[in-house]
Design an enzyme around this catalytic site. Sequence first.
Site, PDB file in Angstrom:
ATOM      1  N   ALA A 129       0.819  -1.216   0.000  1.00  0.00           N
ATOM      2  CA  ALA A 129       0.000   0.000   0.000  1.00  0.00           C
ATOM      3  C   ALA A 129       0.849   1.262   0.000  1.00  0.00           C
ATOM      4  O   ALA A 129       1.775   1.392   0.807  1.00  0.00           O
ATOM      5  CB  ALA A 129      -0.920   0.011   1.217  1.00  0.00           C
ATOM      6  N   GLY A 131       6.566   0.882   5.518  1.00  0.00           N
ATOM      7  CA  GLY A 131       7.460  -0.029   4.807  1.00  0.00           C
ATOM      8  C   GLY A 131       7.497   0.247   3.317  1.00  0.00           C
ATOM      9  O   GLY A 131       8.562   0.233   2.686  1.00  0.00           O
ATOM     10  N   CYS A 132       6.336   0.520   2.753  1.00  0.00           N
ATOM     11  CA  CYS A 132       6.266   0.769   1.306  1.00  0.00           C
ATOM     12  C   CYS A 132       6.936   2.086   0.943  1.00  0.00           C
ATOM     13  O   CYS A 132       7.551   2.210  -0.119  1.00  0.00           O
ATOM     14  CB  CYS A 132       4.814   0.742   0.842  1.00  0.00           C
ATOM     15  SG  CYS A 132       4.065  -0.893   1.095  1.00  0.00           S
ATOM     16  N   THR A 133       6.836   3.066   1.827  1.00  0.00           N
ATOM     17  CA  THR A 133       7.519   4.345   1.597  1.00  0.00           C
ATOM     18  C   THR A 133       9.026   4.135   1.655  1.00  0.00           C
ATOM     19  O   THR A 133       9.761   4.645   0.796  1.00  0.00           O
ATOM     20  CB  THR A 133       7.063   5.389   2.629  1.00  0.00           C
ATOM     21  OG1 THR A 133       5.657   5.613   2.452  1.00  0.00           O
ATOM     22  CG2 THR A 133       7.816   6.698   2.461  1.00  0.00           C
ATOM     23  N   ALA A 184      10.038   2.369  -1.614  1.00  0.00           N
ATOM     24  CA  ALA A 184       9.927   3.257  -2.773  1.00  0.00           C
ATOM     25  C   ALA A 184      11.028   4.309  -2.762  1.00  0.00           C
ATOM     26  O   ALA A 184      11.635   4.608  -3.806  1.00  0.00           O
ATOM     27  CB  ALA A 184       8.553   3.922  -2.800  1.00  0.00           C
TER      28      ALA A 184
END
Length: 158
Positions: free
Chosen positions: A42, A47-49, A52
């Site tokens: 998401a 974590g995804c930030t 990315a």
Amino acid sequence: MTATRLEPGTTAPDFTLLDQDEKPVSLADLRGRKVILYFYPAAMTPGCTTQACDFRDSISSLQGAGYTVVGVSRDTPAKLREFRERDALTFELLSDPDHAVHTAYGVWGEKMNYGKVIEGVIRSTFVLDEQGVITAAQYNVKATGHVARLRKTLGIDA
């Protein structure tokens, strides 16, 4: 239900998804280029930030080695656009709201989340050659340090 995993040496399933600007992007359009295709749960979550931003910070070395980076999540194009702008991401983010492409790549299925088995996105990365053949398939990757490990696997200096 466990998803069927893709193996190196197989051709990556083709798809067409909308990017953060609601423009269609097809995997077939990327033929002739090496592609790092990564699936994440998401946009704008911690974590995804981290993952990315690691790709963003490594983009010049990855592009210098001939790779195009593409991220895929279930987020809407509007949320992807917000994520891209907020974190100054310099690569395409694709929207797969019905998780059909996630399923085709074996990244939608059962996973452990805080000690419970749930169904969802299995954070994974695929490296494709210029013909669209998978040269690396990494499932259940950790967000932190993943890009550095991937660069090492691919023999790319920072």
